[in-house]
Design a protein around this motif. Structure first.
Motif, PDB file in Angstrom:
ATOM      1  N   ALA A 141      31.693  48.927  37.947  1.00 42.77           N
ATOM      2  CA  ALA A 141      32.703  47.919  38.254  1.00 42.77           C
ATOM      3  C   ALA A 141      32.133  46.517  38.417  1.00 42.77           C
ATOM      4  CB  ALA A 141      33.457  48.312  39.532  1.00 42.77           C
ATOM      5  N   GLN A 142      30.854  46.400  38.711  1.00 43.23           N
ATOM      6  CA  GLN A 142      30.238  45.092  38.906  1.00 43.23           C
ATOM      7  C   GLN A 142      29.498  44.603  37.659  1.00 43.23           C
ATOM      8  OE1 GLN A 142      30.567  43.028  41.731  1.00 43.23           O
ATOM      9  NE2 GLN A 142      32.196  44.542  41.937  1.00 43.23           N
ATOM     10  N   ASN A 233      34.961  30.203  32.780  1.00 39.98           N
ATOM     11  CA  ASN A 233      33.740  29.798  33.469  1.00 39.98           C
ATOM     12  C   ASN A 233      33.624  30.513  34.800  1.00 39.98           C
ATOM     13  OD1 ASN A 233      31.781  27.702  34.918  1.00 39.98           O
ATOM     14  ND2 ASN A 233      31.677  27.385  32.700  1.00 39.98           N
ATOM     15  N   ALA A 234      32.443  31.040  35.057  1.00 44.30           N
ATOM     16  CA  ALA A 234      32.246  31.887  36.230  1.00 44.30           C
ATOM     17  C   ALA A 234      32.344  31.117  37.540  1.00 44.30           C
ATOM     18  CB  ALA A 234      30.888  32.579  36.126  1.00 44.30           C
ATOM     19  N   GLU A 263      37.478  38.826  40.465  1.00 46.66           N
ATOM     20  CA  GLU A 263      36.633  39.818  41.149  1.00 46.66           C
ATOM     21  C   GLU A 263      35.214  39.262  41.189  1.00 46.66           C
ATOM     22  OE1 GLU A 263      37.541  42.581  42.606  1.00 46.66           O
ATOM     23  OE2 GLU A 263      39.663  42.355  42.052  1.00 46.66           O
ATOM     24  N   PRO A 264      34.953  38.276  42.033  1.00 49.19           N
ATOM     25  CA  PRO A 264      33.683  37.548  41.964  1.00 49.19           C
ATOM     26  C   PRO A 264      32.512  38.360  42.477  1.00 49.19           C
ATOM     27  CG  PRO A 264      34.941  36.830  43.862  1.00 49.19           C
ATOM     28  CD  PRO A 264      35.840  37.772  43.105  1.00 49.19           C
ATOM     29  N   ARG A 293      36.266  42.832  36.082  1.00 52.54           N
ATOM     30  CA  ARG A 293      34.903  42.873  36.619  1.00 52.54           C
ATOM     31  C   ARG A 293      34.450  41.434  36.816  1.00 52.54           C
ATOM     32  NH1 ARG A 293      31.326  45.105  31.498  1.00 52.54           N
ATOM     33  NH2 ARG A 293      32.157  43.750  29.869  1.00 52.54           N
ATOM     34  N   PRO A 294      33.272  41.179  37.380  1.00 51.48           N
ATOM     35  CA  PRO A 294      32.836  39.795  37.583  1.00 51.48           C
ATOM     36  C   PRO A 294      32.694  39.053  36.252  1.00 51.48           C
ATOM     37  CG  PRO A 294      31.553  41.262  38.956  1.00 51.48           C
ATOM     38  CD  PRO A 294      32.360  42.135  38.052  1.00 51.48           C
ATOM     39  N   LEU A 295      33.268  37.862  36.212  1.00 48.09           N
ATOM     40  CA  LEU A 295      33.129  36.990  35.051  1.00 48.09           C
ATOM     41  C   LEU A 295      31.846  36.182  35.203  1.00 48.09           C
ATOM     42  CD1 LEU A 295      34.343  35.631  32.486  1.00 48.09           C
ATOM     43  CD2 LEU A 295      35.395  33.981  34.051  1.00 48.09           C
TER      44      LEU A 295
END
Length: 406
Positions: A141-142, A233-234, A263-264, A293-295
């Motif tokens: 998930a990460q 952009n994250a 979902e940081p 999931r994390p961008l």
């Protein structure tokens, strides 16, 4: 700006580690003369060991192999990982090796954030993907969502000259004359295939002569937009002028879509970005949170004609402190292809943020809080530069130095 637009390039989009790692490892393993690699993170895991094998293969066949890692991002490479590389002749160096106080790393800021590879002056890779298993879906998930590009064509010469100049100095501005000379010599031999391939530029930022080049490319594209701006952009917390350009674009009828973290990997990043939501949405900017999931991506497309892929986030550390590198492309085929990838995420993995309607007292509090935090964060890079005035160090890695850091 430090960019030099070059025609005749073939640019291939690579999404996530599944597409990126096989191409990079195959290119490195087949190197005949030279491998130049710069990365923020290199871990001793499944992915790192894949890179390790490719680097060993190149070095053992006689290629010159230079690897630069960031000391904060890659602090714990064990001798079992580094010794075979060193014995094979690989030149390992660390940008600002990790400094520890009571076992805790303290030198977080002013990082070397590049993700660059150049092989034999023929192929280059630029993007946001590090060498760690969390860029593969099997991580769970990460696992991070991210992008890079493979470049073939005249632009590779610029990227190669940049990486070679970094062998001589911690930052490009030290020995800047050498970098400029190498770029001029490389340009003399560049092919100019005007009718074939993409027009592209390699754009970097440092803490000397090119502090705002990447941001200026973004802003110029935003100001010229006529139909649509898509930014994924994250870490999003740009300066006032960048935000003003986005708002003005939306108000003149441009569809502005921001794809940000839902979902940081770091919660405070999302909290900071949320302070900007109302300011942007009231001007018509559409904000989408990626929730699968994390961008980790740092990409953008304007009018299906202009696109960028690279390492630079749109926050104070990337825009004002870190060493960053992006490729900017003016090519409809590539820009449309990247935009379609982003739109797929928007349609299937994102939630549209709705503009809230709080009462007057709450609205006033949000405005005051946002203003205070915004100005504090925007001045943070200036404070950092004043407290860390010395030039960063680039240290050759040996068994002794690594044992000292451990």
């Amino acid at each position: 700006m430090n960019s030099h637009w070059v025609p005749g390039n073939h640019i291939t989009l690579l999404e996530n580690g599944e597409a990126y790692y096989p191409r990079v490892f195959e290119a490195i393993a087949a190197a005949e003369k030279e491998v130049l690699l710069e990365t923020f993170i290199l871990f001793d895991d499944k992915v790192g060991r894949g890179l390790h094998a490719a680097l060993l293969s190149a070095a053992q066949r006689g290629a010159r192999v230079h690897v630069l890692v960031d000391g904060w991002g890659s602090p714990d490479l064990p001798p079992s990982f580094t010794q075979p590389l060193l014995e094979a002749g690989v030149q390992l160096r660390a940008f600002e090796p990790a400094q520890r106080v009571l076992g805790t790393r303290v030198n977080l800021l002013r990082r070397m954030h590049h993700k660059l590879v150049v092989v034999d002056g023929q192929r280059a890779f630029v993007g946001g993907i590090n060498y760690s298993i969390d860029h593969l879906a099997e991580f769970g998930a990460q696992a991070k969502q991210d992008y890079a590009v493979e470049v073939q064509g005249p632009l590779v010469g610029q990227i190669q000259a940049f990486c070679r100049a970094n062998l001589d100095a911690p930052e490009p501005a030290r020995g800047q004359w050498l970098q400029r000379w190498r770029l001029r010599q490389q340009r003399k031999g560049e092919a100019t295939l005007l009718d074939d391939g993409a027009l592209a530029a390699f754009v970097t930022r440092d803490n000397h002569q090119h502090r705002s080049d990447i941001e200026r490319h973004y802003r110029a594209a935003i100001r010229s937009a006529q139909h649509r701006i898509v930014i994924a952009n994250a870490y999003f917390f740009p300066g006032y002028r960048f935000l003003r350009d986005l708002r003005r674009a939306a108000r003149r009828g441009v569809q502005v879509d921001l794809l940000l973290q839902g979902e940081p990997d770091m919660v405070w990043v999302k909290r900071a970005s949320e302070l900007l939501y109302q300011h942007l949405m009231r001007a018509g900017v559409r904000i989408h949170e990626y929730t699968e999931r994390p961008l980790h991506g740092k990409v953008a497309v304007v009018d299906d004609r202009w696109a960028t892929v690279g390492s630079s986030n749109l926050d104070p550390t990337s825009l004002s402190l870190n060493l960053e590198a992006n490729v900017v492309v003016r090519d409809e085929v590539f820009a449309r292809h990247l935009r379609e990838h982003i739109d797929t995420l928007l349609q299937s993995c994102c939630q549209r943020v709705e503009l809230p309607t709080p009462g007057r007292l709450r609205s006033a509090w949000i405005a005051v809080r946002s203003m205070v935090v915004f100005h504090a964060l925007r001045r943070f890079p200036d404070w950092t530069r004043q407290t860390t005035p010395r030039a960063p160090r680039v240290v050759p890695l040996t068994i002794d130095t690594l044992d000292t850091q451990a």
